[in-house]
Design a protein around this motif. Structure first.
Motif, PDB file in Angstrom:
ATOM      1  N   TYR A   1      -3.187  -4.615  -2.540  1.00 20.33           N
ATOM      2  CA  TYR A   1      -3.231  -4.292  -3.961  1.00 20.33           C
ATOM      3  C   TYR A   1      -2.262  -5.167  -4.750  1.00 20.33           C
ATOM      4  O   TYR A   1      -1.314  -5.723  -4.191  1.00 20.33           O
ATOM      5  CB  TYR A   1      -2.910  -2.812  -4.176  1.00 20.33           C
ATOM      6  CG  TYR A   1      -4.168  -1.969  -4.248  1.00 20.33           C
ATOM      7  CD1 TYR A   1      -4.722  -1.633  -5.475  1.00 20.33           C
ATOM      8  CD2 TYR A   1      -4.812  -1.553  -3.087  1.00 20.33           C
ATOM      9  CE1 TYR A   1      -5.886  -0.896  -5.547  1.00 20.33           C
ATOM     10  CE2 TYR A   1      -5.977  -0.805  -3.154  1.00 20.33           C
ATOM     11  CZ  TYR A   1      -6.512  -0.483  -4.391  1.00 20.33           C
ATOM     12  OH  TYR A   1      -7.667   0.234  -4.470  1.00 20.33           O
TER      13      TYR A   1
ATOM     14  N   VAL B   1       1.498   2.116  -3.562  1.00 19.72           N
ATOM     15  CA  VAL B   1       0.281   2.660  -4.182  1.00 19.72           C
ATOM     16  C   VAL B   1       0.076   4.107  -3.725  1.00 19.72           C
ATOM     17  O   VAL B   1      -0.134   5.015  -4.528  1.00 19.72           O
ATOM     18  CB  VAL B   1      -0.951   1.793  -3.816  1.00 19.72           C
ATOM     19  CG1 VAL B   1      -2.228   2.399  -4.374  1.00 19.72           C
ATOM     20  CG2 VAL B   1      -0.773   0.370  -4.336  1.00 19.72           C
TER      21      VAL B   1
ATOM     22  N   SER C   1      -7.333  -4.381  -6.573  1.00 20.41           N
ATOM     23  CA  SER C   1      -7.461  -5.272  -5.424  1.00 20.41           C
ATOM     24  C   SER C   1      -8.678  -6.160  -5.643  1.00 20.41           C
ATOM     25  O   SER C   1      -9.443  -5.960  -6.589  1.00 20.41           O
ATOM     26  CB  SER C   1      -7.578  -4.471  -4.123  1.00 20.41           C
ATOM     27  OG  SER C   1      -8.932  -4.314  -3.772  1.00 20.41           O
TER      28      SER C   1
ATOM     29  N   ASP D   1      -6.704  -2.183   1.469  1.00 21.66           N
ATOM     30  CA  ASP D   1      -6.689  -3.528   0.916  1.00 21.66           C
ATOM     31  C   ASP D   1      -5.322  -3.914   0.390  1.00 21.66           C
ATOM     32  O   ASP D   1      -4.486  -3.068   0.147  1.00 21.66           O
ATOM     33  CB  ASP D   1      -7.666  -3.621  -0.262  1.00 21.66           C
ATOM     34  CG  ASP D   1      -9.096  -3.615   0.199  1.00 21.66           C
ATOM     35  OD1 ASP D   1      -9.370  -4.172   1.278  1.00 21.66           O
ATOM     36  OD2 ASP D   1      -9.943  -3.054  -0.508  1.00 21.66           O
TER      37      ASP D   1
ATOM     38  N   MET E   1       0.833  -1.192   0.000  1.00 20.69           N
ATOM     39  CA  MET E   1       0.000   0.000   0.000  1.00 20.69           C
ATOM     40  C   MET E   1       0.876   1.254   0.000  1.00 20.69           C
ATOM     41  O   MET E   1       0.514   2.276  -0.566  1.00 20.69           O
ATOM     42  CB  MET E   1      -0.928  -0.030   1.221  1.00 20.69           C
ATOM     43  CG  MET E   1      -1.980   1.034   1.216  1.00 20.69           C
ATOM     44  SD  MET E   1      -2.834   1.202  -0.371  1.00 20.69           S
ATOM     45  CE  MET E   1      -4.336   0.348  -0.029  1.00 20.69           C
TER      46      MET E   1
ATOM     47  N   TYR F   1      -2.854  -0.812 -10.759  1.00 21.03           N
ATOM     48  CA  TYR F   1      -3.093  -1.389  -9.433  1.00 21.03           C
ATOM     49  C   TYR F   1      -4.554  -1.779  -9.283  1.00 21.03           C
ATOM     50  O   TYR F   1      -5.442  -1.023  -9.652  1.00 21.03           O
ATOM     51  CB  TYR F   1      -2.763  -0.372  -8.341  1.00 21.03           C
ATOM     52  CG  TYR F   1      -1.332   0.079  -8.304  1.00 21.03           C
ATOM     53  CD1 TYR F   1      -0.287  -0.840  -8.293  1.00 21.03           C
ATOM     54  CD2 TYR F   1      -1.021   1.430  -8.242  1.00 21.03           C
ATOM     55  CE1 TYR F   1       1.036  -0.412  -8.247  1.00 21.03           C
ATOM     56  CE2 TYR F   1       0.296   1.868  -8.192  1.00 21.03           C
ATOM     57  CZ  TYR F   1       1.317   0.944  -8.191  1.00 21.03           C
ATOM     58  OH  TYR F   1       2.616   1.364  -8.143  1.00 21.03           O
TER      59      TYR F   1
END
Ligand SMILES: [Zn+2]
Length: 160
Positions: free
Chosen positions: A50, A34, A64, A48, A31, A62
């Protein structure tokens, strides 16, 4: 004993997932990566797991498993995703700014590539930041080596 909460358990998520767009096997990405590279994160984004789709012909970067979680595409990122670009500049090493062009230029003029060595030295000195700079969140050395090998075969140096 109820499994109603198991969806939230990160230890349960698989190491690889299929991209919702093209089905490419995609590896987990932190994360942190991201958050660092997506231009504008939506408010209240779920925390979440990813995944990073590195397929060249796919616009998804990306994603999830959570259908509520946003999917991020190329235009959402602050950097060009080297794995998905076919036109220069194709970034290879994000920490030190090497592009495929840089690697190929060196091969054209000297017949070899020293970029991997130079990066290794910098990494040993603790100067790399792949988790927050490289869209894959991983070290770029494998990509550098691959780009150098491509370069050597394209340039067709006879010294090898
Ligand atoms: Zn994809």
């Amino acid at each position: 004993m109820s499994d109603c909460c198991s969806v939230k358990s990160n230890s349960k998520v698989p190491d690889v997932a299929a991209c919702p767009m093209n089905g490419a096997r995609s590896k987990q990405v932190d994360m942190l990566t991201v958050r660092s590279l997506v231009r504008q994160l939506p408010l209240g984004m779920p925390n979440d797991q990813y995944y990073f789709c590195e397929a060249r012909d796919c616009d998804v970067v990306y994603f999830s498993f959570d259908p509520q979680a946003p999917i991020f595409r190329r235009e959402h990122l602050m950097v060009r995703v080297g794995a998905k670009e076919t036109a220069d500049p194709i970034p290879i090493c994000y920490c030190f700014g090497f592009t495929r062009q840089d690697i190929w230029d060196e091969i054209r003029s000297t017949g070899k590539s020293t970029v991997a060595e130079r990066i290794t030295t910098e990494v040993k000195a603790g100067h790399c930041a792949c988790e927050v700079k490289n869209p894959s969140g991983k070290c770029c050395l494998g990509d550098v080596t691959r780009a150098a090998m491509d370069g050597l075969s394209v340039v067709g140096t006879k010294s090898f």
